[in-house]
Enzyme design. Structure first.
Site, PDB file in Angstrom:
ATOM      1  N   GLU A   1      17.795 -17.462  -8.348  1.00 21.49           N
ATOM      2  CA  GLU A   1      17.408 -15.874  -8.833  1.00 21.49           C
ATOM      3  C   GLU A   1      16.708 -15.982 -10.144  1.00 21.49           C
ATOM      4  O   GLU A   1      15.764 -15.358 -10.288  1.00 21.49           O
ATOM      5  CB  GLU A   1      18.507 -14.979  -8.653  1.00 21.49           C
ATOM      6  CG  GLU A   1      18.287 -13.756  -9.259  1.00 21.49           C
ATOM      7  CD  GLU A   1      17.299 -12.740  -8.225  1.00 21.49           C
ATOM      8  OE1 GLU A   1      16.638 -13.447  -7.379  1.00 21.49           O
ATOM      9  OE2 GLU A   1      16.869 -11.826  -8.845  1.00 21.49           O
TER      10      GLU A   1
ATOM     11  N   HIS B   1      18.192 -35.964  -8.052  1.00 22.15           N
ATOM     12  CA  HIS B   1      17.535 -36.562  -6.891  1.00 22.15           C
ATOM     13  C   HIS B   1      16.193 -36.014  -7.112  1.00 22.15           C
ATOM     14  O   HIS B   1      15.385 -35.690  -6.210  1.00 22.15           O
ATOM     15  CB  HIS B   1      18.379 -35.981  -5.460  1.00 22.15           C
ATOM     16  CG  HIS B   1      19.534 -36.534  -5.558  1.00 22.15           C
ATOM     17  ND1 HIS B   1      20.024 -37.691  -5.382  1.00 22.15           N
ATOM     18  CD2 HIS B   1      20.803 -35.800  -5.736  1.00 22.15           C
ATOM     19  CE1 HIS B   1      21.309 -37.886  -5.315  1.00 22.15           C
ATOM     20  NE2 HIS B   1      21.819 -36.632  -5.661  1.00 22.15           N
TER      21      HIS B   1
ATOM     22  N   LYS C   1      13.028 -14.942 -11.066  1.00 23.56           N
ATOM     23  CA  LYS C   1      12.494 -13.806 -11.907  1.00 23.56           C
ATOM     24  C   LYS C   1      11.492 -14.164 -13.009  1.00 23.56           C
ATOM     25  O   LYS C   1      10.497 -13.468 -13.439  1.00 23.56           O
ATOM     26  CB  LYS C   1      13.703 -13.418 -12.802  1.00 23.56           C
ATOM     27  CG  LYS C   1      14.882 -12.710 -11.974  1.00 23.56           C
ATOM     28  CD  LYS C   1      14.494 -11.105 -11.768  1.00 23.56           C
ATOM     29  CE  LYS C   1      13.641 -11.021 -10.450  1.00 23.56           C
ATOM     30  NZ  LYS C   1      14.491 -10.919  -9.394  1.00 23.56           N
TER      31      LYS C   1
ATOM     32  N   LYS D   1       6.238  -4.829  -4.362  1.00 23.63           N
ATOM     33  CA  LYS D   1       7.485  -4.369  -4.079  1.00 23.63           C
ATOM     34  C   LYS D   1       8.087  -4.491  -2.580  1.00 23.63           C
ATOM     35  O   LYS D   1       9.469  -4.880  -2.352  1.00 23.63           O
ATOM     36  CB  LYS D   1       8.227  -3.229  -4.867  1.00 23.63           C
ATOM     37  CG  LYS D   1       9.554  -3.198  -4.965  1.00 23.63           C
ATOM     38  CD  LYS D   1      10.155  -2.332  -6.121  1.00 23.63           C
ATOM     39  CE  LYS D   1      11.630  -2.638  -6.376  1.00 23.63           C
ATOM     40  NZ  LYS D   1      12.091  -4.072  -6.630  1.00 23.63           N
TER      41      LYS D   1
ATOM     42  N   TRP E   1      -2.845  -2.804  -1.586  1.00 17.88           N
ATOM     43  CA  TRP E   1      -2.319  -4.277  -1.526  1.00 17.88           C
ATOM     44  C   TRP E   1      -3.281  -4.873  -0.692  1.00 17.88           C
ATOM     45  O   TRP E   1      -2.830  -4.525   0.643  1.00 17.88           O
ATOM     46  CB  TRP E   1      -0.808  -4.342  -1.614  1.00 17.88           C
ATOM     47  CG  TRP E   1      -0.343  -5.980  -1.856  1.00 17.88           C
ATOM     48  CD1 TRP E   1       0.002  -6.230  -2.886  1.00 17.88           C
ATOM     49  CD2 TRP E   1      -0.433  -6.984  -1.078  1.00 17.88           C
ATOM     50  NE1 TRP E   1       0.100  -7.755  -3.010  1.00 17.88           N
ATOM     51  CE2 TRP E   1       0.071  -8.008  -1.737  1.00 17.88           C
ATOM     52  CE3 TRP E   1      -0.677  -7.133   0.454  1.00 17.88           C
ATOM     53  CZ2 TRP E   1       0.340  -9.186  -1.037  1.00 17.88           C
ATOM     54  CZ3 TRP E   1      -0.390  -8.259   0.916  1.00 17.88           C
ATOM     55  CH2 TRP E   1       0.018  -9.329   0.322  1.00 17.88           C
TER      56      TRP E   1
ATOM     57  N   CYS F   1       1.023  -1.263  -0.017  1.00 18.54           N
ATOM     58  CA  CYS F   1      -0.001  -0.124  -0.024  1.00 18.54           C
ATOM     59  C   CYS F   1       1.074   1.237  -0.004  1.00 18.54           C
ATOM     60  O   CYS F   1       2.013   1.263   0.697  1.00 18.54           O
ATOM     61  CB  CYS F   1      -0.828   0.070   1.053  1.00 18.54           C
ATOM     62  SG  CYS F   1      -1.994  -1.389   1.472  1.00 18.54           S
TER      63      CYS F   1
ATOM     64  N   ASN G   1      -1.605   2.332   5.665  1.00 19.14           N
ATOM     65  CA  ASN G   1      -0.814   0.958   5.111  1.00 19.14           C
ATOM     66  C   ASN G   1      -0.254   0.319   6.272  1.00 19.14           C
ATOM     67  O   ASN G   1       0.193   0.718   7.319  1.00 19.14           O
ATOM     68  CB  ASN G   1       0.337   1.596   4.302  1.00 19.14           C
ATOM     69  CG  ASN G   1       1.654   1.081   4.292  1.00 19.14           C
ATOM     70  OD1 ASN G   1       2.822   1.079   4.197  1.00 19.14           O
ATOM     71  ND2 ASN G   1       1.290  -0.499   3.986  1.00 19.14           N
ATOM     72  N   GLY G   2      -0.745  -1.037   6.262  1.00 18.31           N
ATOM     73  CA  GLY G   2      -0.378  -1.994   7.662  1.00 18.31           C
ATOM     74  C   GLY G   2      -1.547  -2.947   8.000  1.00 18.31           C
ATOM     75  O   GLY G   2      -2.538  -2.918   7.075  1.00 18.31           O
TER      76      GLY G   2
ATOM     77  N   GLU H   1       7.965 -14.816 -11.228  1.00 26.24           N
ATOM     78  CA  GLU H   1       7.201 -13.798 -10.808  1.00 26.24           C
ATOM     79  C   GLU H   1       6.675 -12.954 -11.816  1.00 26.24           C
ATOM     80  O   GLU H   1       5.727 -12.293 -11.698  1.00 26.24           O
ATOM     81  CB  GLU H   1       8.075 -13.043  -9.502  1.00 26.24           C
ATOM     82  CG  GLU H   1       9.473 -12.277 -10.216  1.00 26.24           C
ATOM     83  CD  GLU H   1      10.089 -11.537  -9.058  1.00 26.24           C
ATOM     84  OE1 GLU H   1       9.567 -11.401  -7.946  1.00 26.24           O
ATOM     85  OE2 GLU H   1      11.280 -11.280  -9.295  1.00 26.24           O
TER      86      GLU H   1
ATOM     87  N   ARG I   1       4.144  -0.306  -4.689  1.00 20.41           N
ATOM     88  CA  ARG I   1       3.702  -0.993  -3.281  1.00 20.41           C
ATOM     89  C   ARG I   1       2.477  -1.816  -3.250  1.00 20.41           C
ATOM     90  O   ARG I   1       2.218  -2.430  -2.443  1.00 20.41           O
ATOM     91  CB  ARG I   1       3.583   0.149  -2.334  1.00 20.41           C
ATOM     92  CG  ARG I   1       4.772   0.988  -2.184  1.00 20.41           C
ATOM     93  CD  ARG I   1       4.671   2.246  -1.492  1.00 20.41           C
ATOM     94  NE  ARG I   1       4.420   1.687  -0.145  1.00 20.41           N
ATOM     95  CZ  ARG I   1       5.611   1.378   0.864  1.00 20.41           C
ATOM     96  NH1 ARG I   1       6.741   1.584   0.529  1.00 20.41           N
ATOM     97  NH2 ARG I   1       5.230   0.622   1.908  1.00 20.41           N
TER      98      ARG I   1
END
Ligand code: G6P
Length: 612
Positions: free
Chosen positions: A485, A508, A489, A607, A73, A2, A99-100, A492, A27
């Site tokens: 990584e 394995h 990438k 983010k 968000w 947010c 926000n929270g 996402e 955000r």
């Protein structure tokens, strides 16, 4: 999570707020809203992006020199028009953005229901604005005092801004565990989750601390008190963010711009800290605590997401060069498992945003137990940067694409300098080795630039594999975390399922997945494990997998086996992640674009993750 913006001054508030929300959209972007005061309180909110809100408000009254805005968000309540912020009180005089998470909202809500309050949304935030009004009315308190008293009853995390129809020149804001910045202009004030909505208007900011309440009003300026009502003297700082850093600069997406900035952001990270000719590296935070670091039993890294991958590379690096035992922890696991910690441990948090809730909480725990806490952050003035005993910024500039790219290579650059500095001081590497590594690090940005030139070829490969359902990334040693990584990438931003594995572990389990439809991206730039990687490629080819290999320029052996190869410049092995990650970032980017995905704002992600 947010983004929040507030403005009070002489200008029209709406354009400032909407531009600010666009800057903060990284955000959260499932709904957005604004509230503007101009005699009456006008609230407009809409499910979707800030651009949907802009379409929605067309033709509506947007007047007012004071207002608040929010990009969401979702945590409590689905993303829809009603659950969007701002929320208003029963009388419709008060509006809030938040926000929270208010953890005890359910018990407060039942108390308010018993007092006759009615709620429109499913959110915790609406409960808070009703609580503030209930307190304001019960005790005939001022807005500031009602906000303060309400916050004493709240458990959770918040950055809030409250606006009141009866106080048309005043905003009240507060923070606990979610970021909030106050911008001080000429007879005008700005409030925002970070400084990016503010920099266009002023470079003077105050970063609020936890449990502080800021009151900005045109008559009385900025006043800060803490939750116990003690007056706090504002600490005004000057920020240095240029507008160009916040714009796409001709690129289609911020992510692509940020990928292509990496040669210069790596240089920015080293500027003034590394001198090849004179043979030194200086990180002031490390210098200040060198004795404690040298005596440390262990270095423990805490991080999330991409930053956690940087930490894994640091483990290989610090153990190899400085011979200090290193542990790497997911911050979210570390904080809840009662870890053994003492003052002989050094806990290093890596965080682009400096706001990730779990990383912050892990550090608080380490601090309580006496460990030295160190922060490696990008966002200047962020919560982690302010909590830690010492730290180093990576100076990558604002990273806006949700998928982290330049922050990753910036973190690595910083970690290389840190490891070399400690190893040199400790004498665990010879002066000659130190010089060799230092010299290579000093010229690494030119190799990164060269690696970026593979873009066209990578786009061609992306076309070949863009319709895959799954992908496997393999690497060894320093390049195992790069495989993780690369897979992160891809998943996402393109929503293709991808996994990263140490190349030898493929046998394995993941080998069972391999068939002719499965792209396997092999990072084969390590000189030390080259033959072993060749064998892994053979194993994949024997099962008809499609191999895309990242190899060093001039490689012939793997080229003969793989379906596609991407050549990158050779470097000393510890630095190979800085180079090998470049084609992987570009590959995910192009696949995502080809699949029609919104690269900068992938679904469900945000983010800055300020909730657990
Ligand atoms: C989110 C972001 C990732 C990031 C992670 C940790 O998930 O989308 O890109 O790596 O948070 O964030 P931090 O700011 O602590 O590095």
């Amino acid at each position: 999570m947010c983004g929040i913006v507030g403005y009070v001054g002489k200008k029209e508030a709406y354009p400032i707020i909407i531009k600010g929300l666009q800057r903060l959209e990284y955000r959260g972007y499932d709904s957005a809203g604004v509230a503007l005061l101009n005699g009456s309180l006008n609230v407009y909110k809409k499910k979707g992006k800030v651009s949907d809100l802009i379409d929605y408000v067309e033709g509506k009254c947007l007047d007012g020199n004071i207002g608040i805005g929010h990009t969401r968000w979702a945590t409590h309540g689905a993303p829809n028009d009603i659950n969007s912020h701002p929320h208003v009180s029963s009388s419709k005089n008060l509006a809030i953005i938040h926000n929270g998470i208010i953890e005890n909202y359910a018990s407060i809500k039942s108390w308010l229901l018993s007092k006759g309050h009615e709620f429109e949304s499913d959110t915790d935030t609406e409960v808070l604005i009703h609580l503030i009004e209930e307190i304001q009315n019960e005790g005939n308190f001022s807005l500031d005092e009602a906000v303060r008293l309400a916050l004493t009853k709240v458990v959770g995390a918040y950055a809030i801004v409250v606006m009141d129809k009866n106080n048309p020149e005043k905003l009240v804001a507060a923070r606990k565990a979610s970021p909030l910045v106050v911008g001080i202009g000429n007879d005008e004030f700005f409030l925002a989750s970070d400084a990016t909505p503010i920099v266009e208007y002023t470079n003077k900011v105050v970063y609020l601390n936890d449990n502080e309440i800021a009151v900005v009003s045109l008559g009385e300026g900025l006043k800060i008190m803490d939750i116990d009502k003690d007056v706090v003297t504002p600490f005004i700082q000057e920020i240095d963010i240029k507008i160009e850093m916040l714009e796409k600069g001709g690129y289609d997406y911020f992510m692509l711009k940020e990928i292509f900035e990496q040669d210069s952001t790596i240089e920015d990270c080293m500027r003034g800290r590394l001198n090849v000719d004179e043979g030194w590296i200086k990180l002031s935070g490390v210098r200040e605590y060198m004795n404690r670091i040298l005596k440390a039993n262990r270095i423990i890294f805490v991080a999330c997401g991409t930053s956690w991958h940087s930490a894994l590379i640091a483990e290989y690096l610090i153990e190899e060069l400085a011979r200090i035992p290193v542990e790497v922890e997911y911050a979210s696991e570390f904080r809840y498992r009662n870890p053994i910690l003492s003052e002989n441990d050094v806990v290093i948090a890596i965080s682009q945003s400096g706001e990730t809730a779990d990383t912050l909480a892990a550090l608080e725990l380490a601090k309580e137990r006496g460990a030295l806490i160190y922060g490696i952050c990008n966002v200047v003035g962020s919560s982690i940067a302010r909590l830690t005993d010492a730290g180093s910024y990576i100076h990558a500039g604002p990273e806006i694409g949700v998928a982290s790219t330049k922050a990753f290579t910036g973190q690595l650059t910083l970690l290389y300098m840190m490891a070399l500095m400690i190893a040199n001081e400790k004498g665990t590497i010879s002066r000659g080795k130190f010089r060799e590594l230092l010299t290579e690090l000093g010229q690494i940005s030119s190799k990164v630039k060269k690696a970026l030139a593979c873009e066209k070829h990578v786009a061609y490969i992306a076309e070949e594999i863009k319709d895959s359902q799954n992908a496997l990334y393999l690497g060894r040693g320093y390049n195992f975390p790069v495989a993780l990584e690369g897979a992160l990438k891809l998943k996402e931003i393109s929503y293709i399922h991808a996994e990263g594995y140490p190349a030898a572990e493929m046998k394995h389990g993941p080998i069972a997945l391999i068939d002719e439809n499965m792209p396997i991206i092999v990072i084969a730039t390590n000189k030390s494990a080259y033959e072993k990687i060749v064998s892994n490629v053979q194993e994949v080819k024997a099962r008809k997998g499609k191999v895309i290999a990242i190899v060093i320029e001039g490689d012939e052996e793997i080229k003969a086996l793989a379906d596609f190869t991407i050549e990158v410049p050779s470097t000393l092995e510890p630095f190979s992640p800085l180079i090998s990650v470049i084609p992987l970032q570009l590959l995910s980017y192009h696949i995502a674009v080809m699949r029609g995905c919104n690269v900068d704002q992938p679904r469900n992600l945000a983010k800055s993750v300020t909730v657990e």
